[in-house]
Motif scaffolding. Structure first.
Motif, PDB file in Angstrom:
ATOM      1  N   LYS A   1       0.838  -1.199   0.000  1.00  0.00           N
ATOM      2  CA  LYS A   1       0.000   0.000   0.000  1.00  0.00           C
ATOM      3  C   LYS A   1       0.878   1.256   0.000  1.00  0.00           C
ATOM      4  O   LYS A   1       0.552   2.268  -0.631  1.00  0.00           O
ATOM      5  CB  LYS A   1      -0.910   0.005   1.233  1.00  0.00           C
ATOM      6  N   LEU A   2       1.992   1.200   0.721  1.00  0.00           N
ATOM      7  CA  LEU A   2       2.909   2.336   0.765  1.00  0.00           C
ATOM      8  C   LEU A   2       3.566   2.542  -0.595  1.00  0.00           C
ATOM      9  O   LEU A   2       3.725   3.682  -1.056  1.00  0.00           O
ATOM     10  CB  LEU A   2       3.980   2.110   1.838  1.00  0.00           C
ATOM     11  N   ARG A   3       3.914   1.459  -1.236  1.00  0.00           N
ATOM     12  CA  ARG A   3       4.544   1.568  -2.561  1.00  0.00           C
ATOM     13  C   ARG A   3       3.566   2.118  -3.592  1.00  0.00           C
ATOM     14  O   ARG A   3       3.958   2.842  -4.506  1.00  0.00           O
ATOM     15  CB  ARG A   3       5.076   0.199  -2.983  1.00  0.00           C
ATOM     16  N   GLU A   4       2.289   1.757  -3.420  1.00  0.00           N
ATOM     17  CA  GLU A   4       1.271   2.296  -4.326  1.00  0.00           C
ATOM     18  C   GLU A   4       1.131   3.808  -4.175  1.00  0.00           C
ATOM     19  O   GLU A   4       0.695   4.497  -5.095  1.00  0.00           O
ATOM     20  CB  GLU A   4      -0.078   1.622  -4.063  1.00  0.00           C
ATOM     21  N   MET A   5       1.489   4.310  -2.995  1.00  0.00           N
ATOM     22  CA  MET A   5       1.447   5.757  -2.758  1.00  0.00           C
ATOM     23  C   MET A   5       2.683   6.460  -3.319  1.00  0.00           C
ATOM     24  O   MET A   5       2.828   7.668  -3.197  1.00  0.00           O
ATOM     25  CB  MET A   5       1.359   6.040  -1.250  1.00  0.00           C
ATOM     26  N   GLY A   6       3.572   5.672  -3.907  1.00  0.00           N
ATOM     27  CA  GLY A   6       4.782   6.252  -4.476  1.00  0.00           C
ATOM     28  C   GLY A   6       5.945   6.312  -3.512  1.00  0.00           C
ATOM     29  O   GLY A   6       6.977   6.933  -3.812  1.00  0.00           O
ATOM     30  N   ILE A   7       5.815   5.667  -2.351  1.00  0.00           N
ATOM     31  CA  ILE A   7       6.890   5.663  -1.357  1.00  0.00           C
ATOM     32  C   ILE A   7       7.848   4.521  -1.678  1.00  0.00           C
ATOM     33  O   ILE A   7       7.480   3.350  -1.590  1.00  0.00           O
ATOM     34  CB  ILE A   7       6.331   5.523   0.067  1.00  0.00           C
ATOM     35  N   LYS A   8       9.059   4.858  -2.029  1.00  0.00           N
ATOM     36  CA  LYS A   8      10.046   3.844  -2.414  1.00  0.00           C
ATOM     37  C   LYS A   8      11.336   4.038  -1.622  1.00  0.00           C
ATOM     38  O   LYS A   8      11.516   5.034  -0.943  1.00  0.00           O
ATOM     39  CB  LYS A   8      10.329   3.945  -3.918  1.00  0.00           C
ATOM     40  N   GLY A   9      12.199   3.038  -1.729  1.00  0.00           N
ATOM     41  CA  GLY A   9      13.475   3.126  -1.022  1.00  0.00           C
ATOM     42  C   GLY A   9      13.315   3.144   0.477  1.00  0.00           C
ATOM     43  O   GLY A   9      14.035   3.861   1.188  1.00  0.00           O
ATOM     44  N   ILE A  10      12.368   2.342   0.989  1.00  0.00           N
ATOM     45  CA  ILE A  10      12.075   2.337   2.424  1.00  0.00           C
ATOM     46  C   ILE A  10      13.235   1.734   3.221  1.00  0.00           C
ATOM     47  O   ILE A  10      13.700   0.629   2.921  1.00  0.00           O
ATOM     48  CB  ILE A  10      10.785   1.543   2.702  1.00  0.00           C
ATOM     49  N   LYS A  11      13.702   2.458   4.212  1.00  0.00           N
ATOM     50  CA  LYS A  11      14.766   1.958   5.096  1.00  0.00           C
ATOM     51  C   LYS A  11      14.190   1.426   6.405  1.00  0.00           C
ATOM     52  O   LYS A  11      14.585   0.362   6.885  1.00  0.00           O
ATOM     53  CB  LYS A  11      15.782   3.068   5.381  1.00  0.00           C
TER      54      LYS A  11
END
Length: 324
Positions: free
Chosen positions: A111-121
């Motif tokens: 769901k976070l990636r669908e929001m365009g949030i990438k490169g999660i640490k």
């Protein structure tokens, strides 16, 4: 989480249980995985947070065959599956010590990636000690803040409730997360024309790679020998050589769990292709409620399922055929 670890160590120490079934950190902080813990020292790796969405009840089928009692952590929705497995004589209640763990909704990193949030640490705000209102996400591109409920699994938005159906003790608080109608998506599809409905599922099922993740995770798929593992005909093959075979697998699987599916959502959660497989099962649940009266699989261990308990009030097959 610390309270869970402390209690698990106590139960291991006094011999009440010989192993613990819970979660440990995966390769990424938002990817915990199911694990057995047999010593107090190993429990140092135990984790429990908003990303621990896996339903552990199915793993108790094999755990029931082992010597001694297994402590298993079950969220409220998981207890429906465990009850259903008791009803079908697939797990031994006497071999389980159930700790009902608190749940404030489980998260889906997709769901976070669908929001365009990438490169999660890293992600904070998913611990049960938090209010679970916001997630603070650290990425290689900077920090982000997202409302907790926006990253929840679909099944949590139609949650069956915060009550545990079966347990030996409860640790942690749960909260109601329901903010959507359970059958809204099903009703939307029902309103489509037959051609549009077929096209919708054809598009979704064409993504299937026959990895069997849905079957392997589903608590209702508990047959000792699955028909799709048979070598007597072509159902065991991985590749779908034609469009019929890619549909056959999921349609037959849905029929096999009809009346027994607790709507735990594991099938959709584990699908690497993002196919909304729960819609098949939810359609059957909706029709069973309509034709046989409201029924929730796993709500108890005594009642008989509507498809295995025949009465004179049962709907005539012709009515079902006419309705389509």
């Amino acid at each position: 989480m610390q309270e869970l670890i402390t209690r698990a160590k106590e139960l291991l120490a006094d011999g009440t249980v010989v192993r613990v079934l819970g979660w440990k950190a995966g390769d990424l902080s938002y990817n915990p995985e199911a694990a057995y813990f047999e010593t107090a020292e190993s429990l140092d790796e135990f984790v429990y947070n908003g990303f621990c969405g896996q339903n552990l009840s199915k793993m108790m089928i094999e755990a029931s065959k082992l010597e001694g009692k297994t402590l298993v952590c079950l969220k409220p929705c998981d207890t429906y599956s465990f009850n259903q497995l008791i009803k079908e004589h697939r797990v031994d209640r006497e071999k389980a010590y159930i700790i009902g763990v608190g749940c404030k909704g489980k998260l889906n990193v997709e769901k976070l990636r669908e929001m365009g949030i990438k490169g999660i640490k890293s992600i904070s705000g998913a611990e049960l000690t938090d209010a679970c209102e916001e997630l603070h996400i650290s990425t290689i591109y900077g920090d982000k803040t997202v409302a907790y409920k926006e990253a929840m699994l679909e099944r949590c938005h139609v949650c069956k409730g915060k009550e545990h159906m079966i347990y030996d003790e409860i640790i942690g608080e749960s909260k109601d997360t329901k903010d959507a109608d359970r059958f809204a998506e099903v009703e939307k599809i029902e309103k489509m024309s037959p051609e549009d409905r077929f096209a919708f599922f054809q598009k979704e099922l064409s993504k299937c790679i026959r990895c069997n993740a849905c079957r392997n995770a589903c608590p209702a798929c508990s047959c000792r020998k699955c028909v799709f593992d048979s070598t007597k005909f072509d159902s065991a093959q991985k590749a779908n050589v034609d469009s019929f075979e890619e549909k056959m697998f999921h349609i037959i699987r849905a029929f096999h769990v009809a009346g027994r599916c607790t709507d735990c959502g594991e099938c959709s959660r584990v699908c690497p292709q993002g196919i909304p497989l729960h819609l098949f099962n939810r359609k059957f649940i909706k029709d069973i409620d309509t034709f046989y009266g409201e029924y929730q699989a796993g709500a108890d261990v005594q009642s008989k399922g509507p498809l295995t308990s025949f009465t004179f009030d049962d709907v005539e097959p012709g009515v079902v055929a006419e309705r389509g």
